[in-house]
Write a protein that holds these residues in place. Structure first.
Motif, short mmCIF file in Angstrom:
data_model
loop_
_atom_site.label_atom_id
_atom_site.label_comp_id
_atom_site.label_asym_id
_atom_site.label_seq_id
_atom_site.Cartn_x
_atom_site.Cartn_y
_atom_site.Cartn_z
N SER A 110 0.82 -1.21 0.00
CA SER A 110 0.00 0.00 0.00
C SER A 110 0.86 1.27 0.00
CB SER A 110 -0.92 0.00 1.22
OG SER A 110 -1.63 1.22 1.32
N GLY A 111 0.23 2.39 -0.35
CA GLY A 111 0.93 3.67 -0.33
C GLY A 111 0.56 4.52 0.86
N TYR A 112 -0.18 3.96 1.80
CA TYR A 112 -0.66 4.73 2.95
C TYR A 112 -0.11 4.16 4.26
CZ TYR A 112 -4.07 7.18 0.04
OH TYR A 112 -4.66 7.96 -0.91
N PRO A 113 0.11 5.02 5.26
CA PRO A 113 0.50 4.53 6.57
C PRO A 113 -0.71 3.91 7.28
CG PRO A 113 0.93 6.91 6.35
CD PRO A 113 0.08 6.50 5.21
N LEU A 117 -0.21 5.24 12.85
CA LEU A 117 0.76 6.30 12.56
C LEU A 117 0.08 7.62 12.23
CD1 LEU A 117 3.27 4.27 10.34
CD2 LEU A 117 3.46 4.82 12.77
N LEU A 118 -1.22 7.68 12.36
CA LEU A 118 -1.98 8.89 12.04
C LEU A 118 -2.45 9.58 13.33
CD1 LEU A 118 -4.18 7.53 9.11
CD2 LEU A 118 -1.99 8.74 8.96
N PRO A 119 -2.71 10.89 13.27
CA PRO A 119 -3.18 11.63 14.47
C PRO A 119 -4.67 11.42 14.68
CG PRO A 119 -2.95 13.15 12.65
CD PRO A 119 -2.47 11.81 12.14
N GLU A 120 -5.06 10.20 14.99
CA GLU A 120 -6.48 9.84 15.02
C GLU A 120 -7.28 10.71 15.98
OE1 GLU A 120 -9.26 5.84 15.60
OE2 GLU A 120 -7.14 5.79 16.11
N ARG A 121 -6.75 10.94 17.17
CA ARG A 121 -7.49 11.73 18.15
C ARG A 121 -7.71 13.15 17.65
NH1 ARG A 121 -6.33 15.47 21.62
NH2 ARG A 121 -4.08 15.29 21.23
N LEU A 122 -6.67 13.74 17.07
CA LEU A 122 -6.79 15.10 16.56
C LEU A 122 -7.81 15.18 15.43
CD1 LEU A 122 -3.04 16.28 16.40
CD2 LEU A 122 -4.78 16.91 18.09
N VAL A 123 -7.79 14.20 14.55
CA VAL A 123 -8.72 14.21 13.41
C VAL A 123 -10.16 14.09 13.89
CG1 VAL A 123 -9.45 12.92 11.37
CG2 VAL A 123 -7.03 13.35 11.76
N ARG A 124 -10.41 13.17 14.80
CA ARG A 124 -11.78 13.00 15.29
C ARG A 124 -12.28 14.27 15.97
NH1 ARG A 124 -13.66 7.78 15.33
NH2 ARG A 124 -12.10 6.14 14.98
N THR A 311 -3.35 14.24 2.81
CA THR A 311 -4.13 13.00 2.87
C THR A 311 -3.38 11.86 3.53
OG1 THR A 311 -5.31 13.65 0.87
CG2 THR A 311 -5.40 11.33 1.48
N LYS A 312 -2.12 11.66 3.17
CA LYS A 312 -1.37 10.53 3.72
C LYS A 312 -0.93 10.76 5.16
CE LYS A 312 0.40 8.19 -0.39
NZ LYS A 312 -0.49 8.79 -1.37
N SER A 313 -0.60 11.99 5.51
CA SER A 313 -0.06 12.24 6.85
C SER A 313 -1.14 12.53 7.88
CB SER A 313 0.93 13.40 6.80
OG SER A 313 0.32 14.57 6.27
N MET A 314 -2.32 12.99 7.43
CA MET A 314 -3.37 13.33 8.38
C MET A 314 -4.42 12.24 8.46
SD MET A 314 -5.59 16.88 8.59
CE MET A 314 -4.10 17.87 8.85
N SER A 315 -5.05 11.93 7.32
CA SER A 315 -6.05 10.88 7.28
C SER A 315 -6.49 10.69 5.84
CB SER A 315 -7.27 11.24 8.14
OG SER A 315 -8.35 10.37 7.89
N PRO A 316 -6.75 9.44 5.40
CA PRO A 316 -7.25 9.23 4.04
C PRO A 316 -8.60 9.90 3.80
CG PRO A 316 -6.45 7.18 4.97
CD PRO A 316 -6.47 8.17 6.08
N THR A 317 -9.36 10.17 4.87
CA THR A 317 -10.66 10.81 4.71
C THR A 317 -10.55 12.32 4.59
OG1 THR A 317 -11.01 11.00 7.09
CG2 THR A 317 -11.78 8.99 6.03
N ILE A 318 -9.42 12.90 4.98
CA ILE A 318 -9.21 14.35 4.85
C ILE A 318 -8.51 14.59 3.52
CG2 ILE A 318 -8.30 16.44 5.92
CD1 ILE A 318 -10.35 15.15 7.65
N ARG A 319 -9.26 14.52 2.45
CA ARG A 319 -8.68 14.70 1.12
C ARG A 319 -8.57 16.19 0.84
NH1 ARG A 319 -7.10 10.80 -1.53
NH2 ARG A 319 -6.96 12.01 -3.46
N GLN A 371 9.01 6.79 14.78
CA GLN A 371 8.33 5.56 14.36
C GLN A 371 8.73 5.16 12.94
OE1 GLN A 371 4.41 7.24 15.14
NE2 GLN A 371 4.05 5.72 16.73
N LEU A 372 8.84 6.13 12.05
CA LEU A 372 9.24 5.83 10.67
C LEU A 372 10.66 5.27 10.62
CD1 LEU A 372 7.83 8.92 8.71
CD2 LEU A 372 6.85 6.64 8.87
N ARG A 373 11.56 5.84 11.39
CA ARG A 373 12.95 5.37 11.40
C ARG A 373 13.02 3.93 11.88
NH1 ARG A 373 14.90 9.03 14.28
NH2 ARG A 373 15.80 10.32 12.61
N GLU A 374 12.30 3.61 12.95
CA GLU A 374 12.34 2.25 13.48
C GLU A 374 11.80 1.25 12.46
OE1 GLU A 374 10.01 2.64 16.99
OE2 GLU A 374 11.67 3.44 18.23
#
Length: 469
Positions: A110-113, A117-124, A311-319, A371-374
């Protein structure tokens, strides 16, 4: 077995259905409630699911019955062949990165995290706040909310050296994701049938957008440092092209990041030909060992058209993304966007702005870098230990992927199928080449679920590769 799960109840009824004839009546809802010790709501949910699958049918006032197989006559759509005629253009088939893997599979394609790895709480929270405001019902300006446009302009202005004119909100147009933005940019800058220079390999979405726009792709070889300026100058001269599409920071798929000297040299070539450089800064939020350095920050004469997506760094639904362009180019891009979609959802724009201006956004990005580095290092080490025949010549300093070179002669399509059969999903590198591929590659995403499964996945890929010997 008693269980209050509608899925378990549905499974039990399915098992019962296999042993009875079509038309048989199911036990009543009251009987099912007693049998499964479930609530009526849960039983009704299971029955609705079975009805949606076509296994049962409900007769109001009578009951539920096993539905018999229906004899369906194949539909004849042959008349559409003449009505549609020959396609105006044949779009490339891009399927590898878009496949949906089962929950228990190791998804490296896939091309998405993954969601962790997304800011789920902030987005909601931002969606809830935005829904309570005026943007939930008001039509936004066609160019986008002014505060959001100002945020994108300020982000790029902060990278602009002193003494150079920084972009302003008037240079920004909000787009419904970078894919839509690229299509409008290509249509606005390049006439149908005219050449567009494009790195090879490069983002498959840009290849698709170019085909949708009807432009003619001219591949330009690119390595871990980006395109060679001398070769690029030759391509401009030989083709008469007036635009070049690039990803200078953490390119998809190679992970390349241009050096400042390479960026200056490429920009000088573009300027000398009176051309545009379309800069896709798709991975701006995914720096690992370095920070992104947009080429657009060095431009003051409007040669660079800059694309930035959330879209990729925040959320797939936030286009939500942005195009930053200056002069008539910006007007043409905005005109095409307005004709295409009129405007981007004000609710999504406001939600994106709420996340970007929350102090937690920067905290999230700092944590994300670690997280990305690990994950990147774990996948690199797993391939090195368990699949040494696969070469990762360039460890990316940011982004989401590894670009893995396979041995010459590898049948990548077969390799992808063999891996998928054993639960490991990988993407063939063929889809990232605008023309014939220069060799067999895999693009492997290190931000999917279950990074602990990387070593086993590397062993699976190695075994599938060995089976071709």
């Amino acid at each position: 077995m008693f269980n209050d799960s509608s899925a378990r109840i549905a499974d039990g009824i399915r098992a019962w259905i296999t042993g009875v004839a079509p038309g048989a009546q199911l036990p009543s809802t009251r009987q099912l409630v007693t049998e499964y010790a479930a609530s009526p709501v849960t039983v009704q949910k299971a029955l609705r699911a079975l009805a949606a699958e076509g296994l049962i049918e409900s007769r109001p006032g009578v009951g539920n019955f096993v539905r018999g197989p229906r004899s369906m006559r194949p539909q004849d759509y042959g008349w559409q062949t003449a009505a549609l005629g020959t396609p105006r253009r044949m779009l490339p088939s891009i399927s590898g990165p878009l496949r949906t893997a089962p929950p228990d599979a190791q998804a490296l394609h896939s091309g998405y995290p993954e969601a962790d790895l997304l800011p789920e709480r902030l987005v909601r929270a931002s969606l809830i706040r935005a829904a309570r405001g005026s943007t939930a019902t008001a039509r936004p300006p066609s160019a986008g909310l002014n505060d959001l446009r100002n945020w994108f302009a300020t982000e790029l202005a902060d990278k602009t050296p002193a003494g150079l004119a920084a972009p302003t909100a008037n240079d920004v147009a909000i787009v419904p994701g970078s894919q839509s933005g690229l299509t409008s940019i290509f249509r606005a800058l390049v006439a149908p049938g005219h050449p567009l220079l494009i790195e090879s390999p490069t983002y498959w979405g840009a290849i698709l957008a170019a085909h949708q726009s009807g432009v003619r792709l001219v591949p330009v070889p690119s390595d871990a440092d980006g395109p060679d300026p001398e070769g690029l100058d030759r391509s401009f001269r030989e083709t008469g092209a007036r635009a070049l599409y690039v990803q200078p920071n953490y390119a998809n798929p190679t992970g390349a990041q241009w050096s400042p000297d390479r960026a200056d040299a490429v920009l000088d070539v573009v300027r000398s030909h009176g051309a545009f450089l379309v800069e896709d800064d798709w991975a701006h939020d995914f720096g690992i060992d370095t920070d992104p350095q947009p080429v657009a920050a060095q431009d003051t004469a409007g040669h660079v058209v800059y694309v930035r997506s959330l879209t990729k760094s925040m959320s797939p639904t936030i286009r939500v993304g942005a195009v930053i362009a200056r002069g008539p180019a910006r007007d043409r891009v905005l005109a095409d966007l307005s004709a295409e979609c009129m405007y981007v959802s004000g609710l999504l724009q406001q939600a994106a702005l709420e996340v970007l201006t929350d102090p937690g956004w920067k905290t999230h990005l700092r944590r994300l870098r670690t997280q990305l580095r690990e994950r990147r290092d774990l996948l690199v080490d797993s391939l090195g230990e368990h699949a040494p025949r696969i070469r990762v010549d360039h460890v990316p300093r940011g982004g989401l992927h590894l670009w893995a070179r396979l041995p010459d002669g590898t049948n990548t399509d077969r390799l992808v199928r063999d891996c998928e059969a054993t639960g490991v999903y990988v993407a063939s590198g063929h889809e990232w080449f605008p023309a014939e591929p220069s060799g067999p590659y895999l693009r492997l995403n290190f931000t999917g679920p279950n990074p602990n499964g990387f070593p086993a996945a590397a062993q699976t890929i190695a075994a599938a590769l060995a089976s071709q010997d």
